[in-house]
Design an enzyme around this catalytic site. Structure first.
Site, short mmCIF file in Angstrom:
data_model
loop_
_atom_site.label_atom_id
_atom_site.label_comp_id
_atom_site.label_asym_id
_atom_site.label_seq_id
_atom_site.Cartn_x
_atom_site.Cartn_y
_atom_site.Cartn_z
N GLU A 209 0.86 -1.36 -0.13
CA GLU A 209 0.01 -0.06 -0.23
C GLU A 209 0.74 1.07 -0.23
OE1 GLU A 209 -1.43 -3.20 1.85
OE2 GLU A 209 -2.59 -2.61 0.34
N ASN A 293 -0.57 -7.36 -3.84
CA ASN A 293 -1.15 -6.55 -5.19
C ASN A 293 -0.28 -5.83 -5.76
OD1 ASN A 293 -0.87 -5.56 -2.62
ND2 ASN A 293 -1.93 -3.26 -3.15
N ASP A 335 -6.46 -5.27 -5.03
CA ASP A 335 -6.11 -5.47 -4.31
C ASP A 335 -6.41 -7.20 -3.59
OD1 ASP A 335 -4.40 -5.57 -1.99
OD2 ASP A 335 -6.50 -5.37 -0.46
#
Lengths: 609, 339, 174, 205, 641
Positions: A209, A293, A335
């Site tokens: 992230e 991801n 994701d």
């Protein structure tokens, strides 16, 4: 730390430490009725210990102990309860080696050794405080969790949030070595539990992230020196792709796909971390693990397949060279990190025994993949999916539903599964007695809106807002007993809340798991019937284990403490007035603060004497 | 009144001779050519009608002062009613007839515009994203690593159709290259497409044509139509990362730009500046203008812009960083090297 | 009542309700030297920025662009603490927030000094305070053109600010 | 006047009030119907326009509104047309006593209707803040609540007037007849809105 | 209770006429003296004049903002004003011209003229009329006060979302704009209702629909257009306020609202709006042409049909403002066809007017000069409108100065020129004095030439690529000279307006005294004295042709029998205008003002809090009850026992 037990002699512990996992001949493991059995080389005979979070290299989370069984589990009683002092999400299991229990705490990642044989009651033997840098809390995407230490050869190996790998002397609690492998200034943290095999400590980073460049590395278990490091984006030489790389599907073949499947330079901040589970097949000498991801979440910023994110790698453990790769979610839209567990089984596939790995992926499909070739034998939905219409087994590609593709400037509604997937990190357990895989998972859908994400090193790189909510049926979780051979669910248990704790299967045909509102449950492994349950102080996202105590009795242990991505609303605490908080998970569990509280206690259960 | 009579004629003479880099009449593309022809047809037909109206009006003026000067209305009914009625129906018929003609002409021109890429040539693919108040330009290719990102300037090969997808990040804007084609709006939540088929090599100017807030006036886009060979050279150059700074001054600028405020928003490929919310600066010095057509791309323009962005374009989202003189020299020197 | 009388009444209402600088588009701000010392309290810029709708909307833009949203979501928090509740670990005044933004905090808040200008930090602070409806009601706005997430600030109850120092021990870096 | 006049007729015997389209206020009210009706029609158009932008209606995860309160309201509203018609007839035959009675019954029914009406907002299962679907059904309901309350208030005032000295004016009967006409407009407008709020989302989902 | 027969009450007739009748009627219909009378009046003429003067004030304000803009645009890269100021200015200019000048002034002319033209004593619902003026004034004052306080709206008169939405227009600027719309919509709708009822029910006996003056036809069609179009913008702006204040998602694409919904709703109003302005102006043109050509208008049925057709077609063309938005291309063809079709009735009307002149004996006095200027100018605008009906051409010229030129040719040429002509033409009726002819001609030529100089170059600017609504432009685009020329022209126009206003003020005080019918015009409004008495006509006139005064040169037929001791109107049947009912007309009252103040409080405070709608409804309801409460004691009228 309250009620600290006195430190006791280490004699018992040292005796136990002498017990080393020894590979057993395959014939000793019996196949279940459906013909599935754990990969023989990756399992060990039951010794009553729990030395690694997945229990064994095949990631079965199955213990042969059968003192507690379907008939008597209802009489299970609490024998020990001890507040660890932590109030963050507790995703790590206790380890039990000999007569010592080791607890791994979330940030600040203290390791606590408890002497189980101490009288009159178990007592803390030592505490190791790694003192990671506080700044690392700011770059941990989903609570400051840790998924556990690993015991091997008299040492404990674990990772800290600020990117260190530490080896401790299990007896003394003194650091043998510590190696800094992650850079938190770029957003690299480590939350995974390492895998220790063949003298290597396998570690991967978190931070998908934050626009990090994901990697997996092997450290020498003796010295802590980096043996090899494989990136998951970029040129082949960084990914350790060479002539011995033979992916099964054409889409994964080609030169420097880790560069050409990205816009220029995007691979440098493209994610593809490895923060989940690694399995190991000692026979093939191969490790299997999934990559996370691609970054950012907003897929419009990264046209292309985004290799080698959201797929599964098979690598040679000695050199790290990639053997094959299968991308379950090319050009990930939601994701769908592919970091879930791979359970190594030998089982009949279309009538023929195959060496496979079974992986319930975030995208909702349960894949059965050949361990040697990377061929996908089957991919069946085990949860609710409306964002894909299936997997084309000819090309191996996921078939996305175009109307569910995120689009800048327009919220896409009712995407299933959510960003957290049909199942997140919390692994299922496989019982060779029933041949079933017990999958604790979620039943959530989400609305997602994406927008252009700005890359500022050390800050989140997302470009997405999400709101999650209960999927079809209104319940938010399931425990699914999946028959990998018949390729369907044997039965399902509806759970109101999403399940965020792993499952534990035992030789007594009992399956244990916990819910986020604090119910620790035991069910019949054959039918799913609820046999016993206990309400704990805090929600459960931790990994339950079972072991044979110094007194010869079978115990079941886990640490409560709700948190993680799913429970951040409580451990934060976050504001339920913002449904997008915790990347949208808060909306799915708005009621959680009313049903449980932050906590962190060790619980040990046993049958009454 | 008589003066007006002649106006439609000079209108076309004037406008036709009115070449310009942002002119409807100076058509340099297939679409604008079709439209201009239609415009001329409309112009001729409407001019004829205008002349007719004015002629009738003048006739009415000349007829006054006929018999009956008492200023009272006719008592005995209206004598010329019949001829007027005939003229009335003729006029109405002529109006309807010519409107139908124009409608048909318009319809077929529109069909012509709608039949994008009739020869089915491979097209240049561009995503154009409008922001307050600049244009984000992304060329996309089958191999995404060949994609090009630039800002406020589009290069197009002559004779090759270009498919431009139009998106907006904030409010409604409108993409308009008068020399090449008509407008198409960029609307948040939607994707509009426009196909351009440039035919003549040259430099043209586009400008946002939908009011979009404070700096609507300063939201231009340079459009450079060049030969396919030149275009390929440009593509290749754009794919290169930013050149390393050579002089000490430029190196100082590099250090500042890639680590300080600039890098938070701007991208310079090959450096640590990876921001995406402001124009890509990788080859900024190779462009013609700064800040979406606000200032010319030269040393003076750079200084003016970096030192006081709010002076040249008040209200835009680039903050006044407050560089000291040394930093200003260094940053400008570095940006100048980004050809 | 005559028309002029009526007009002046409305005028009066306006002055009371609106206030003239509330919406000023402040575009040309004097650059402030980055080395300027932090003013602990009573910085005159605080109310200039807080009670100005334009500056607040600029702050909203920056909140997205500077990835504040990634950690703090739309005020509910995630990796970072919530910003819409009444608890302020490091103080909830404009000056405190600006300080936090520019200098960071030890439990995970990165410093933005050198990445943002002071003006931008003030704009951000203004927006941050709007998440709990702290500024004047008439400069707040209901929503952005994005997913429907939080209660419109225009309808929110204003929370009292409770300064809550971080609990010792468990660095709630969140 | 500059021109000499020629008397061409006398108007003294004309009535001073008349029902229906002979009344000036009737035309005023019809014009207001057109205005309000256009507003409702456009709001309904907005509803369908926004419906075209969603994949499901209502958009997931929202469930369609609970129709109980709305249906109770609708039934009462339609039932109220009975005393309303009787009131209109009483007005047209200038029967003050009957008019008072029926108008009071209408008002009493309105007062009762306020209760399910209040619950309607709670039964929409969505907030106007959630999405465009929520916004438009709240708006439709709000528009009609305004419409309903306005005529309720109007009827109350008229009923009050009928118990004052002003009840003797023939004008009052025209007012009462026109009020009855307005009440018909209120429920006529409600029927499509009722279907759009409560039933269409069920049929299409 | 006594039963009175209609015969017993005082009425006009053989026994009551001449000065005695005038005195009696003046007592009944007169207002209280002084300020109180000014506030409470329900006289359509006083309110009409008030409306016209206010509209003219807004015209001047909007004109000044245009001048200020033209100064900024006189030179390239001019930094005389900030973009914020410029954006507020062009928003104020457009908004004021459309909402506070053009529509209200056309309705104001109708408020004043229609009752006179159809021979009735007052407009229907006179208190609503008073209320409408107060609302209009409050809305206009609110937005201009906001502008002075530097919180003027800045999103354009069209306020496209999402630019005007909560995120991109922070503060209360757009709310003020949107609430101004609500004010003016309430005012305009109220007037439309009055006009519909007045025109359909209050015409003089014998004035069948086929004998109705063309301006009254225009007013009727316009009133219906207002009724059908204004709810659209009222709804759109209410939804915008809701988006901005309470967070609804009508225009939020992310939550599946749609910015284009705004455009649909806005232009569904916005295009009819143009005809709402234009159709009454055609009425002016018809009346002036007729009066000065000494001939009834040629092809009256075609003219009426044109008005009605225009009114209908106007609702089918709104998408031509949205050709560049990327809607389905084939659908556009329909709107092209409809837009081209709208020009047919206009072409027919133009022919008829010129034919009237050609066939008559025109006297080119100032009003007729304005008609000629109207034709010369409006036709250019109409023809450039034909060009823009074509989708491909529109894609090029849309939102450029070509469009600015187009709609100024249409609106100034098509509405302002006729309005100035009408103002000159009816000035004697309004004031009893003639406007000065010489000053009038000077003003006319200045305004005509100035207009062409200001706006004709804009066609070229548009074709040379200059977009609208830019606060500045770069040099060396070839736009510099033409912009300077346009600025010079605009100043000439401004000077012309100054001359016009001076002329009006001068003439008001010193102009030649006009008789009842100075132009020898044929309409009923010229049958009464100038200015008309409060009650308009001592007796209700009877009509038997379209040009009653030309056909009744010796005496005017009238009907008698309306009460003179109370305000009474004659209602006639809708089609044939047969006398039907004697209807009471409202007395003066301050309640409309109180109601308007309560409504103003509600509207303004609802910019700040949604609860204002709930709380504010109570004072509004109280004021309305006061307004409609029957007068006490009940009038002596036939009563049922």
């Amino acid at each position: 730390m309250r009620s600290r037990p006195s430190v006791r002699s280490r004699a018992t512990f040292l005796a136990a430490a002498a017990c080393i996992l020894l590979p057993l001949p395959a014939s000793q493991i019996h196949a279940a009725a459906n013909g599935a059995r754990p990969a023989p080389a990756a399992t060990a005979p039951e010794d009553g210990q729990w030395t690694m979070p997945s229990k064994d290299y095949a990631s079965t989370r199955y213990s042969g102990l059968d003192q507690i069984n379907r008939q008597n589990v209802a009489r299970l009683k609490l024998t020990l309860s001890w507040d660890t002092g932590s109030r963050k999400g507790q995703e790590a299991p206790p380890l039990v080696v000999g007569s010592t229990m080791y607890l791994t705490m979330p940030f600040p990642n203290n390791i606590i050794a408890i002497d189980l044989a101490a009288k009159p009651r178990p007592a803390v033997k030592w505490v190791f405080r790694p003192n990671p840098r506080p700044m690392s809390q700011g770059v941990a995407c989903c609570d400051v969790v840790n998924r556990g230490a690993v015991y091997a050869n008299g040492r404990l190996f674990f990772n800290t949030l600020d990117g260190q790998v530490i080896a401790l002397d299990a007896a003394s609690g003194k650091a043998v070595w510590r190696t800094q492998v992650g850079n938190i200034m770029k957003g690299e943290t480590i939350t995974m539990s390492p895998l220790v095999a063949e003298g290597k400590v396998i570690v991967g980073d978190s931070g998908g992230e934050f626009g990090v460049r994901g990697w997996l590395m092997a450290l020498d278990a003796a010295s802590g020196k980096v043996a090899w490091k494989a990136f998951h984006t970029g040129p082949d030489k960084d990914v350790l792709i060479g002539p011995d790389f033979h992916p099964y599907y054409a889409a994964d073949r080609g030169k420097d796909l880790g560069v050409h499947s990205w816009p220029a330079d995007a691979w440098k901040i493209g994610g593809g971390t490895a923060w989940g589970w690694v399995s190991y097949d000692p026979q093939l000498k191969m490790i299997f693990y999934g990559t996370g991801n691609p970054g950012p979440w907003n897929p419009e910023q990264r046209p292309g397949d985004n290799k080698w994110t959201t797929g599964v790698f098979a690598r040679d453990i000695a050199t790290g060279r990639a053997r094959w790769f299968y991308q379950s979610t090319p050009h990930d839209l939601y994701d769908h990190d592919d970091i879930n567990e791979q359970i190594l089984l030998d089982m009949p596939v279309r009538g023929q025994m195959r060496q496979v790995l079974v992986r319930p992926a975030r995208n909702g499909y349960l894949y059965v993949i050949d361990r040697k070739s990377g061929q996908v034998y089957s991919a069946d939905p085990y949860g609710y999916i409306n964002s894909a219409s299936g997997v084309d087994l000819r090309t191996g590609r996921l078939i996305p539903v175009p109307s569910k593709a995120p689009q800048e400037g327009r919220v896409v509604r009712n995407i299933g599964p959510t960003a957290s997937g049909a199942k997140d990190w919390n692994p299922g357990a496989f019982s060779p007695r029933t041949g079933l895989i017990y999958l604790p998972h979620e039943n959530l859908c989400m609305d997602e809106g994406v927008m252009e994400a700005n890359y500022i090193s050390g800050t989140p790189y997302l470009g997405a807002d999400a709101k999650m909510y209960a999927g079809p049926g209104g319940n938010r979780g399931f425990l699914t007993a999946w028959d990998p051979v018949r390729r369907k669910a044997a039965w399902k248990i509806r759970e109101d809340l999403p399940l965020w704790s792993p499952a534990l299967a035992t030789g007594g045909d009992v399956v244990f798991y916990g819910t986020m509102d604090g119910w620790f449950k035991a069910i019949d492994a054959l039918t799913g019937k609820l046999l016993w349950r206990a309400k704990l102080d805090s929600g459960i996202i931790g990994q339950p284990i079972t072991y044979r105590g110094p007194d010869g009795r079978q115990y079941v242990a886990l640490v409560s403490g709700v948190g993680g991505w799913a429970g951040a609303i409580v451990s934060g605490p976050l504001d339920p007035g913002d449904p997008s908080a915790a990347l949208g998970f808060v909306n799915a569990v708005r009621d959680l603060p009313k049903r449980t509280q932050a906590g962190g206690r060790l619980y040990v259960f046993a049958l009454p004497r | 009144m008589r003066r007006r009579l002649l106006l439609p004629i000079p209108l076309f003479v004037l406008v036709s001779g009115c070449a310009g880099i942002q002119s409807v009449s100076d058509d340099a593309g297939r679409e604008s050519g079709l439209i201009w022809s239609l415009f001329v047809l409309f112009g001729i037909v409407t001019a004829i009608f205008y002349v007719a109206v004015i002629a009738f009006l003048i006739a009415a003026y000349w007829r006054r002062g006929g018999s009956n000067q008492d200023g009272l209305p006719d008592e005995g009914g209206v004598t010329r009613e019949r001829s007027l009625r005939t003229a009335f129906f003729l006029w109405t018929g002529a109006v309807i007839g010519s409107l139908s003609l124009l409608a048909l002409a318009s319809y077929f021109t529109d069909r012509g515009l709608a039949s994008v890429n009739p020869e089915n040539k491979p097209m240049v693919g561009i995503d154009l994203v409008a922001n307050q108040w600049w244009w984000d330009v992304r060329y996309h290719y089958d191999d995404p690593s060949q994609n090009i990102r630039t800002a406020n300037e589009i290069h197009l090969p002559a004779g090759v159709p270009a498919m431009i997808s139009l998106k907006s990040n904030d409010v409604i804007h409108s993409f308009w290259v008068p020399n090449l084609a008509g407008k198409q709006d960029l609307i948040p939540g939607r994707i509009n497409d426009i196909v351009l088929m440039p035919r003549r090599i040259g430099h043209y100017r586009a400008q946002c044509a939908e009011y979009c807030g404070l700096q609507h006036a300063h939201m231009a886009l340079d459009v450079i139509v060049e030969s396919p060979a030149d275009f390929q050279r440009w593509e290749a150059a754009q794919r290169q990362p930013a050149p390393a700074p050579a002089t000490p001054l430029a190196q100082a600028g590099y250090a500042y730009v890639t680590s300080r405020e600039c890098s938070t928003c701007h991208n310079i490929a090959g450096t640590n500046a990876n921001g995406t919310v402001a124009p890509d600066l990788t080859h900024v010095a190779g462009r013609r203008t700064i800040a979406a057509g606000t200032l010319p791309m030269n040393r003076a323009g750079l200084y003016a812009w970096i030192a006081d962005p709010q002076g040249a374009k008040p209200g835009n989202n680039m903050p006044t960083v407050g560089l000291n003189a040394d930093e200003l020299h260094a940053v400008a020197a570095y940006l100048e090297t980004l050809k | 009542m005559s028309s002029p009388c009526r007009a002046s009444l409305i005028l009066l209402a306006f002055i009371l309700l609106a206030g003239c600088d509330r919406e000023k588009r402040g575009m040309t701000h004097e650059p402030k030297p980055e080395t300027m010392a932090f003013v602990p309290s009573g910085d005159p810029r605080a109310s200039d920025y807080e009670n100005n709708a334009f500056q607040m909307s600029q702050g909203q833009r920056l909140f997205m662009w500077m990835n504040c949203v990634g950690c703090h979501a739309h005020g509910g928090g995630g990796m970072g603490p919530p910003l819409m509740d009444d608890k302020w670990r490091y103080g909830g005044r404009m000056e405190d927030i600006v300080y936090t933004i520019l200098n960071g905090r030890p439990n995970g808040m990165p410093p933005f000094k050198g990445r943002l200008t002071e003006q931008q930090a003030w704009q951000l602070a203004s927006y941050v305070r709007s998440l709990s409806a702290q500024p004047r009601q008439d400069v707040l706005y209901s929503r952005s053109d994005e997913m429907s997430i939080t209660e419109p600030a225009t309808l929110k109850e204003r929370n009292a600010i409770m300064n809550e120092p971080p609990a010792p021990g468990h660095g709630p870096g969140k | 006047m500059t021109l000499p006049v020629r008397f061409a007729g006398d108007l003294a015997e004309l009535p001073t009030s008349a029902f229906g389209h002979r009344s000036l206020t009737w035309w005023g009210i019809v014009a207001f119907f057109l205005i309000e009706g256009t507003t409702f029609a456009l709001a309904i158009g907005t509803y369908f326009y926004l419906m075209g932008g969603e994949q499901t209606w209502p958009p997931a995860p929202f469930s369609p509104p609970n129709p109980i309160a709305g249906t109770i309201f609708t039934v009462l509203l339609l039932l109220s047309e009975i005393p309303n018609t009787l009131a209109k007839r009483a007005a047209e035959r200038k029967d003050l006593r009957a008019l008072r009675k029926y108008l009071l019954i209408v008002c009493a029914m309105c007062a009762v209707m306020v209760i399910p009406r209040a619950f309607e907002f709670a039964s929409l299962n969505v907030s106007w803040k959630d999405n465009a679907y929520g916004s438009v059904i709240w708006t439709l309901l709000f528009l009609h609540v305004t419409n309903f309350l306005t005529d309720f208030a109007d009827s109350l005032v008229l009923a009050g007037l009928l118990f004052t000295k002003h009840s003797v004016e023939s004008r009052r009967f025209v007012d009462a007849a026109e009020n009855a006409m307005y009440w018909r407009f209120v429920w006529l407008c409600w029927l499509p809105i009722y279907v759009l709020i409560y039933w269409l989302p069920r049929w299409v989902s | 209770m006594t039963v009175l027969s209609g015969k017993d009450l005082p009425r006009d007739g053989e026994q009551l006429q001449g000065p005695a009748l005038d005195a009696r009627l003046a007592r009944t219909w007169g207002d209280a003296p002084g300020l109180w009378g000014w506030i409470t009046t329900t006289d359509h003429k006083r309110i009409g004049i008030r409306y016209i003067v206010t509209g003219m004030v807004f015209l001047v304000l909007a004109g000044l903002s245009a001048l200020w803009m033209r100064l900024q645009l006189a030179t390239p890269e001019n930094s005389m004003m900030t973009p914020d100021r410029y954006n507020q200015l062009f928003t104020m200019h457009g908004t004021t011209m459309m909402f506070l000048f053009a529509v209200p002034i056309m309705e104001a002319m109708a408020i004043y003229l229609v009752p006179l033209m159809i021979g009735t004593r007052n407009i229907s619902f006179p208190r609503l009329n008073a209320f409408s003026y107060w609302m209009y004034l409050a809305g206009g004052v609110m937005i201009w006060v906001a502008f002075v306080l530097n919180i003027g709206p800045d999103a354009g008169w069209f306020s496209y979302t999402p630019l005007s939405g909560p995120q991109f227009s922070p503060g209360k600027r757009v709310d003020i704009w949107a609430q101004m719309i609500t004010f003016t919509e309430v005012a305009a709708l109220a007037v439309a209702v009055e006009l519909v009822a007045t025109i359909l029910k209050q015409r003089a006996p014998g004035m069948t629909l086929a004998r109705m003056p063309l301006f009254v036809w225009g007013a009727l069609v316009t009133a219906f257009m207002v009724i059908f179009s204004m709810p659209s913008v009222a709804l759109a702006s209410s939804l915008l306020i809701a988006d901005r204040l309470i967070g609804t998602h009508f225009y939020n694409a992310a939550e599946h609202g749609d910015p284009l919904l705004w455009q649909h709703l806005f232009w569904f109003f916005g295009h009819p709006e143009v005809y709402i302005i234009f159709l009454p102006a055609t009425g002016f043109v018809s009346h002036i042409t007729e009066a000065f050509s000494r001939r009834p208008v040629f092809a009256y049925p075609a003219m009426v049909l044109s008005l009605v057709t225009t009114g209908l077609l106007a609702f089918g063309v709104w998408v031509h403002h949205m050709f560049a938005t990327g809607l389905p291309r084939l659908g556009y063809s329909f709107y092209t066809a409809a837009t081209l079709a709208v020009s047919i009735p206009a072409a027919i009307q133009i022919f008829c007017w010129i034919a009237t002149m050609w066939d008559g004996r025109p006297r080119f006095r100032v009003p007729l000069l304005y008609v000629v200027a109207f034709i010369v100018t409006f036709v250019i605008g109409g023809l450039s409108g034909v060009m823009q009906a074509s989708v491909p051409i529109d894609l090029q010229v849309h939102d450029t100065y070509f469009v600015v030129a187009h709609f100024h040719y249409v609106l100034v040429g098509g509405a302002v020129f006729p309005l100035l002509g009408a103002f000159t033409y009816w000035f004697p009726k309004f004031t009893g004095r003639m406007m000065d002819d010489r000053l009038g001609k000077i003003a006319f030529w200045m305004i005509f030439i100035g207009f062409q100089v200001a706006f004709f170059p804009m066609h070229f600017l548009g074709l040379m690529g200059m977009p609208r609504r830019v606060y500045t432009y770069p040099t060396n685009m070839g736009w510099d000279e033409l912009n300077l020329l346009a600025t010079i022209g605009s100043f000439v126009v401004a000077a012309a307006f100054l001359v016009f206003i001076v002329n009006a003020i001068f003439s008001l005080a010193r102009g030649a005294v006009a008789g009842a019918n100075p132009w020898d015009a044929p309409g009923l409004e010229w049958a009464t004295s100038s200015p008309p008495p409060q009650y308009n006509f001592p007796h209700i006139p009877v009509v038997s042709s379209r040009t009653p005064l030309w056909d009744n040169r010796n005496h005017l037929p009238v009907m008698t029998g309306l009460r003179v001791d109370d305000r009474e109107l004659l209602l006639t049947s809708v089609m044939e205008a047969i006398p039907d009912v004697r209807d009471p007309s409202a007395m003066p009252s301050a309640w409309p003002l109180w109601a308007a103040m309560a409504t103003t409080c509600l509207f303004i405070s609802s910019i700040f809090t949604p609860w204002a709608v709930v709380i504010g409804a109570f004072p509004v309801a109280a004021a309305l009850i006061g307004w409609f409460w029957p007068k006490s004691p009940p009038g002596p009228e036939p009563v049922i026992e």
